[in-house]
Write an enzyme that holds these catalytic residues in place. Structure first.
Site, short mmCIF file in Angstrom:
data_model
loop_
_atom_site.label_atom_id
_atom_site.label_comp_id
_atom_site.label_asym_id
_atom_site.label_seq_id
_atom_site.Cartn_x
_atom_site.Cartn_y
_atom_site.Cartn_z
NE ARG A 43 -6.01 0.90 -1.75
CZ ARG A 43 -5.69 1.21 -0.89
NH1 ARG A 43 -4.41 0.94 -0.61
NH2 ARG A 43 -6.33 1.77 -0.08
NE ARG A 62 0.01 1.64 3.32
CZ ARG A 62 0.92 2.45 3.49
NH1 ARG A 62 2.40 2.17 3.64
NH2 ARG A 62 0.73 3.66 3.67
N GLY A 63 0.27 2.33 -0.21
CA GLY A 63 1.02 3.48 -0.20
C GLY A 63 1.16 3.73 -1.73
CB ALA A 64 0.35 7.07 -3.94
CG ASN A 70 -2.55 11.53 2.32
OD1 ASN A 70 -2.03 10.79 1.58
ND2 ASN A 70 -2.32 11.89 3.41
CE LYS A 71 -5.24 5.64 4.05
NZ LYS A 71 -6.35 4.57 3.42
CG ASP A 130 -3.26 8.09 -1.90
OD1 ASP A 130 -3.08 8.49 -0.58
OD2 ASP A 130 -2.68 6.93 -1.92
CD GLN A 140 -3.09 2.91 6.64
OE1 GLN A 140 -3.80 3.29 7.73
NE2 GLN A 140 -3.74 2.75 5.52
#
Ligand code: MRU
Length: 331
Positions: A86, A52-54, A231-232, A221, A180
């Site tokens: 995603r 995970r993570g862009a 973002n998150k 992201d 996270q």
């Protein structure tokens, strides 16, 4: 420089045509690598957040395309499967489209991976002067080495400042529901020897009101043409609280996260994830209805600065000129 300041296990490994992902769902308790045998397996690992993570999902998808090419699979179909894994982070489609245009799939995937590490280094150089002696930085989610490669994005200025001997401390939002911050950022920054304090997401505004937070620094992201940062989930709340309390709010990201073709953050598809992520680890009412949007939008007007691999920008108008493909580097 990256090798000197980050000692974490890498989020992925490619060797002799085989590909492994670090299962980030099991961190920090267990460091386990799972081999990915096909593009479909990589797509599933992206969807279930093994990786995970862009930027990291973009790099993983690039290796997924290399696997598909090596196996003689239909590349267009593999690309569609990977992109659908995603919807929010633009790095995924960016990397897959680049792979479709490449003649040598393995070399291109490795180039995407290598360039990502270089971009992290450049982001660090763009932002390190913001980390002042004695300051306290709030971060949300994980935009570190695990989410990217090398120094990470939002963490890159922190790693470089720490390596330079600057004394500062970091408040890490736990980042409900997938944690996270608590599981990954707290682990990552603690291992690097930084002064880290974990807080509930809901504590951040209170600490700002007490004057205990000097700046917020997050990843993204996707950053749209007008400078909105996606973002998150929870990042928007952090940015609003920063504005109210007069705390500077910075977004760090590489050119691969900039999406000049999307005008506004509100045009971006926000992923909704499984309700079990919200209810799985807490006592609640059986069968309760749940919403689980995974990302939110920070309007450009709440952003103090965009820390990029092409420099630190303080107005959104600078982004398109600096981050378009082929634009000259301004560092
Ligand atoms: O759902 P995740 O864990 O993939 O979300 C990650 C984030 O929101 C990060 O802040 C973002 O991808 C930047 S990573 C450099």
């Amino acid at each position: 420089m990256a090798a000197q300041v980050v000692t974490l296990p890498p989020s992925m490994r490619w060797q002799d045509g085989r590909f492994w992902l670090l299962d980030q769902r099991r961190l920090p308790g267990e460091v386990v690598y799972e081999e990915q045998a096909s593009a479909a397996a990589v797509a599933q690992a992206i969807a279930n957040m093994t990786v995970r993570g862009a930027p990291a999902i973009g790099i993983a998808a690039a290796y997924g395309m290399a696997l598909a090419t090596g196996a003689g699979e239909d590349r267009e179909r593999a690309a569609a499967t990977l992109i659908a894994a995603r919807p929010t982070a633009v790095n995924l489609a960016w990397a897959v489209k680049r792979m479709l245009a490449a003649a040598d799939a393995v070399a291109e995937a490795q180039a995407i991976h290598r360039e990502d590490a270089q971009m992290c280094q450049a982001i660090g150089a763009s932002g390190v002067q913001l980390i002042r002696e004695g300051c306290t930085v709030l971060t949300h989610c994980n935009a570190g080495a695990l989410a990217v490669s090398a120094l990470g994005t939002a963490t890159a200025p922190l790693y470089l400042a720490h390596a330079a001997g600057t004394g500062f401390s970091v408040f890490v939002n736990e980042t409900r529901p997938a944690l996270q911050g608590a599981r990954l950022t707290a682990w990552e920054l603690t291992q690097a020897g930084m002064d880290v304090t974990l807080i509930c997401d809901s504590a951040a505004a209170h600490l700002m009101a007490q004057g205990e937070i000097d700046m917020a620094l997050v990843g993204a992201d996707r950053v749209t043409a007008n400078g909105d940062a996606v973002n998150k989930i929870g990042t928007r709340g952090v940015a609003i609280a920063c504005r109210y309390h007069d705390v500077p709010f910075y977004v760090a990201f590489p050119a691969s996260t900039f999406d000049p073709e999307t005008a506004h953050g509100n045009d971006v598809v926000i992923e909704e994830r499984d309700s079990a992520e919200v209810t799985g680890s807490i006592p609640t009412v059986p069968g309760i209805r749940v919403r689980n949007p995974a990302f939110d939008v920070v309007p450009a007007e709440l952003v103090t600065g965009w820390i990029t691999d092409r420099g630190l920008m303080t107005c959104p108008g600078e982004l398109a000129a600096a981050l378009q493909p082929g634009a000259a580097r301004c560092m």
